[in-house]
Design a protein around this motif. Structure first.
Motif, PDB file in Angstrom:
ATOM      1  N   PRO A  10       0.787  -1.244   0.000  1.00 15.20           N
ATOM      2  CA  PRO A  10       0.000   0.000   0.000  1.00 15.20           C
ATOM      3  C   PRO A  10       0.815   1.288   0.000  1.00 15.20           C
ATOM      4  CG  PRO A  10      -0.456  -1.329   1.985  1.00 15.20           C
ATOM      5  CD  PRO A  10       0.395  -2.162   1.093  1.00 15.20           C
ATOM      6  N   ASN A  11       1.860   1.389   0.818  1.00 11.96           N
ATOM      7  CA  ASN A  11       2.613   2.650   0.803  1.00 11.96           C
ATOM      8  C   ASN A  11       3.396   2.822  -0.497  1.00 11.96           C
ATOM      9  OD1 ASN A  11       2.150   4.270   3.375  1.00 11.96           O
ATOM     10  ND2 ASN A  11       2.432   2.196   4.170  1.00 11.96           N
ATOM     11  N   PRO A  12       4.094   1.789  -0.996  1.00 11.48           N
ATOM     12  CA  PRO A  12       4.701   1.918  -2.321  1.00 11.48           C
ATOM     13  C   PRO A  12       3.689   2.325  -3.404  1.00 11.48           C
ATOM     14  CG  PRO A  12       5.671   0.059  -1.199  1.00 11.48           C
ATOM     15  CD  PRO A  12       4.555   0.564  -0.297  1.00 11.48           C
ATOM     16  N   GLU A  39      14.181  -7.883   4.509  1.00  8.15           N
ATOM     17  CA  GLU A  39      15.354  -7.207   3.928  1.00  8.15           C
ATOM     18  C   GLU A  39      15.380  -5.724   4.337  1.00  8.15           C
ATOM     19  OE1 GLU A  39      15.480  -7.458  -0.367  1.00  8.15           O
ATOM     20  OE2 GLU A  39      17.247  -6.152  -0.445  1.00  8.15           O
ATOM     21  N   ASN A  40      14.197  -5.171   4.538  1.00  6.23           N
ATOM     22  CA  ASN A  40      14.083  -3.749   4.920  1.00  6.23           C
ATOM     23  C   ASN A  40      14.547  -3.485   6.346  1.00  6.23           C
ATOM     24  OD1 ASN A  40      11.664  -5.334   5.488  1.00  6.23           O
ATOM     25  ND2 ASN A  40      10.840  -3.470   6.385  1.00  6.23           N
ATOM     26  N   ARG A  41      14.814  -4.546   7.098  1.00  5.28           N
ATOM     27  CA  ARG A  41      15.282  -4.377   8.483  1.00  5.28           C
ATOM     28  C   ARG A  41      16.772  -4.713   8.604  1.00  5.28           C
ATOM     29  NH1 ARG A  41      11.798  -1.219  11.394  1.00  5.28           N
ATOM     30  NH2 ARG A  41       9.945  -1.255  10.099  1.00  5.28           N
ATOM     31  N   GLN A  42      17.439  -4.934   7.464  1.00  6.99           N
ATOM     32  CA  GLN A  42      18.879  -5.262   7.487  1.00  6.99           C
ATOM     33  C   GLN A  42      19.714  -3.983   7.280  1.00  6.99           C
ATOM     34  OE1 GLN A  42      19.128  -8.312   8.571  1.00  6.99           O
ATOM     35  NE2 GLN A  42      16.914  -8.461   8.204  1.00  6.99           N
ATOM     36  N   GLY A  52      13.429   1.926   8.305  1.00  3.45           N
ATOM     37  CA  GLY A  52      13.222   0.568   7.790  1.00  3.45           C
ATOM     38  C   GLY A  52      11.952   0.357   6.993  1.00  3.45           C
ATOM     39  N   THR A  53      11.422   1.401   6.393  1.00  3.85           N
ATOM     40  CA  THR A  53      10.186   1.222   5.612  1.00  3.85           C
ATOM     41  C   THR A  53      10.410   1.598   4.150  1.00  3.85           C
ATOM     42  OG1 THR A  53       9.428   3.455   6.167  1.00  3.85           O
ATOM     43  CG2 THR A  53       8.646   1.647   7.577  1.00  3.85           C
ATOM     44  N   VAL A  54       9.575   1.002   3.307  1.00  2.00           N
ATOM     45  CA  VAL A  54       9.524   1.368   1.889  1.00  2.00           C
ATOM     46  C   VAL A  54       8.237   2.146   1.648  1.00  2.00           C
ATOM     47  CG1 VAL A  54      10.916  -0.529   1.018  1.00  2.00           C
ATOM     48  CG2 VAL A  54       8.473  -0.906   1.340  1.00  2.00           C
ATOM     49  N   PRO A  55       8.254   3.041   0.665  1.00  2.00           N
ATOM     50  CA  PRO A  55       9.266   3.295  -0.346  1.00  2.00           C
ATOM     51  C   PRO A  55      10.353   4.266   0.115  1.00  2.00           C
ATOM     52  CG  PRO A  55       7.375   4.711  -0.747  1.00  2.00           C
ATOM     53  CD  PRO A  55       7.019   3.849   0.439  1.00  2.00           C
ATOM     54  N   SER A  66      12.787   9.297   2.344  1.00  2.00           N
ATOM     55  CA  SER A  66      11.722   8.361   2.723  1.00  2.00           C
ATOM     56  C   SER A  66      10.518   9.182   3.164  1.00  2.00           C
ATOM     57  CB  SER A  66      12.189   7.428   3.843  1.00  2.00           C
ATOM     58  OG  SER A  66      12.556   8.167   4.975  1.00  2.00           O
ATOM     59  N   GLU A  67       9.424   8.470   3.458  1.00  2.00           N
ATOM     60  CA  GLU A  67       8.117   9.053   3.797  1.00  2.00           C
ATOM     61  C   GLU A  67       7.388   9.487   2.515  1.00  2.00           C
ATOM     62  OE1 GLU A  67       6.591   8.811   6.674  1.00  2.00           O
ATOM     63  OE2 GLU A  67       8.391   7.872   7.470  1.00  2.00           O
ATOM     64  N   CYS A  68       6.236   8.883   2.314  1.00  3.58           N
ATOM     65  CA  CYS A  68       5.481   9.130   1.077  1.00  3.58           C
ATOM     66  C   CYS A  68       5.152  10.611   0.879  1.00  3.58           C
ATOM     67  CB  CYS A  68       4.189   8.312   1.078  1.00  3.58           C
ATOM     68  SG  CYS A  68       4.478   6.543   0.866  1.00  3.58           S
ATOM     69  N   THR A  69       4.878  11.308   1.966  1.00  3.15           N
ATOM     70  CA  THR A  69       4.532  12.732   1.817  1.00  3.15           C
ATOM     71  C   THR A  69       5.717  13.498   1.226  1.00  3.15           C
ATOM     72  OG1 THR A  69       3.044  12.591   3.713  1.00  3.15           O
ATOM     73  CG2 THR A  69       3.726  14.795   3.034  1.00  3.15           C
ATOM     74  N   TYR A 128      10.492  -8.220  14.006  1.00  2.00           N
ATOM     75  CA  TYR A 128      10.861  -6.823  14.252  1.00  2.00           C
ATOM     76  C   TYR A 128       9.650  -5.994  14.678  1.00  2.00           C
ATOM     77  CZ  TYR A 128      15.103  -8.052  11.790  1.00  2.00           C
ATOM     78  OH  TYR A 128      16.281  -8.643  11.419  1.00  2.00           O
ATOM     79  N   LYS A 129       8.482  -6.654  14.769  1.00  2.00           N
ATOM     80  CA  LYS A 129       7.248  -5.895  14.885  1.00  2.00           C
ATOM     81  C   LYS A 129       6.556  -5.961  16.221  1.00  2.00           C
ATOM     82  CE  LYS A 129       6.843  -3.983  11.028  1.00  2.00           C
ATOM     83  NZ  LYS A 129       6.818  -2.535  11.012  1.00  2.00           N
ATOM     84  N   SER A 130       6.575  -7.122  16.854  1.00  2.00           N
ATOM     85  CA  SER A 130       5.732  -7.281  18.027  1.00  2.00           C
ATOM     86  C   SER A 130       6.561  -7.243  19.288  1.00  2.00           C
ATOM     87  CB  SER A 130       4.967  -8.603  17.938  1.00  2.00           C
ATOM     88  OG  SER A 130       4.051  -8.534  16.890  1.00  2.00           O
TER      89      SER A 130
HETATM   90  N1  LIG Z   1       5.105   6.548   6.919  1.00  4.97           N
HETATM   91  C1  LIG Z   1       5.742   5.697   5.927  1.00  4.97           C
HETATM   92  C2  LIG Z   1       5.099   4.328   5.975  1.00  4.97           C
HETATM   93  C3  LIG Z   1       5.823   3.311   5.125  1.00  4.97           C
HETATM   94  C4  LIG Z   1       5.447   1.875   5.469  1.00  4.97           C
HETATM   95  O1  LIG Z   1       4.960   1.565   6.555  1.00  4.97           O
HETATM   96  N2  LIG Z   1       5.704   0.977   4.497  1.00  4.97           N
HETATM   97  C5  LIG Z   1       5.464  -0.414   4.707  1.00  4.97           C
HETATM   98  C6  LIG Z   1       5.074  -1.092   3.390  1.00  4.97           C
HETATM   99  S1  LIG Z   1       3.404  -0.744   2.959  1.00  4.97           S
HETATM  100  C7  LIG Z   1       6.740  -1.083   5.189  1.00  4.97           C
HETATM  101  O2  LIG Z   1       7.806  -0.726   4.769  1.00  4.97           O
HETATM  102  N3  LIG Z   1       6.595  -2.068   6.091  1.00  4.97           N
HETATM  103  C8  LIG Z   1       7.663  -2.857   6.545  1.00  4.97           C
HETATM  104  C9  LIG Z   1       7.968  -2.654   7.996  1.00  4.97           C
HETATM  105  O3  LIG Z   1       7.312  -1.817   8.634  1.00  4.97           O
HETATM  106  O4  LIG Z   1       8.838  -3.352   8.495  1.00  4.97           O
HETATM  107  C10 LIG Z   1       5.668   6.361   4.565  1.00  4.97           C
HETATM  108  O5  LIG Z   1       4.870   7.283   4.372  1.00  4.97           O
HETATM  109  O6  LIG Z   1       6.442   6.009   3.673  1.00  4.97           O
END
Ligand SMILES: N[C@@H](CCC(=O)N[C@@H](CS)C(=O)NCC(=O)O)C(=O)O
Length: 214
Positions: A10-12, A39-42, A52-55, A66-69, A128-130
């Protein structure tokens, strides 16, 4: 320029829709990040984006955004003719306000629900999440309630105006759209009485950039 992301997430997709809106798809090279394998956490990816987030947008001079905004702001203003982030101070203020609400009340709340109240994406990523603290699932479920309340909020907004930030399509619409996509994936249903939100979603699904993102 490069975009580090994973197709279909969704964010990509927020950025891929923005690229289609701006006709910039052919100026971008996509680099796939294997998010389910974490891979995004390496370290290599964290060097691009410490959260650690995409995009992530990587410019030719090496700057990573980073950050969609922030990425949408950059792409929208490249040609000096912004159509997604506002032209006047008033438009910019309203779009950014609604964009923040779309993130806080919907797409980020859905993400927190998904990662903390459900099994999530994959064991590798969930490691990496909980965080191991009592009550995390309760907290995650409350984020789901928050997302449903967010849907009700945007339904109310869309009863009075055609788009999330007023009379014109903007990045805030893209964020709500992808918030609903993420909600569907996380099995958080839009309440049936949110008829304005449901009709808006159906209408925007016909938009060329939404039908055919980059
Ligand atoms: N606030 C971030 C949110 C990005 C985000 O949460 N992306 C998700 C993919 S939809 C992600 O990378 N998730 C992997 C993770 O959180 O480890 C943005 O605007 O880019």
């Amino acid at each position: 320029m490069k975009i580090h992301d994973i197709p279909g997430f969704p964010n990509p997709l927020r950025i891929r829709i923005a690229l289609a809106e701006k006709g910039l798809a052919d100026q971008v090279t996509f680099v796939k990040v294997d998010v389910p394998a974490a891979e995004n956490r390496q370290d290599d990816f964290l060097a691009l984006n410490p959260t650690g987030t995409v995009p992530v947008l990587e410019l030719d001079d090496g700057l990573c955004v980073s950050e969609c905004t922030a990425i949408t702001e950059y792409l929208d203003n490249l040609d000096g003719a912004p159509v997604l982030t506002g032209r006047t101070p008033r438009e910019k203020a309203v779009i950014h306000m609604m964009q923040k609400r779309a993130e806080a009340l919907l797409i980020d709340a859905v993400g927190d629900y998904f990662h903390h109240a459900t099994p999530g994406l994959s064991p590798a990523l969930q490691a990496y999440k909980s965080p191991d603290w009592e009550g995390r699932a309760d907290w995650g479920r409350r984020q789901g309630d928050k997302a449903i309340a967010g849907m009700r909020y945007f339904d109310k907004v869309l009863r009075d105006q055609p788009y999330v930030a007023g009379e014109a399509f903007s990045m805030a619409d893209i964020t709500v759209l992808e918030g609903l996509v993420f909600a569907g994936f996380a099995k958080l249903a839009v309440p049936e009485d949110c008829t304005a939100l449901i009709a808006w979603n159906a209408r925007l699904q016909e938009r060329p950039s939404v039908k055919n993102p980059a």
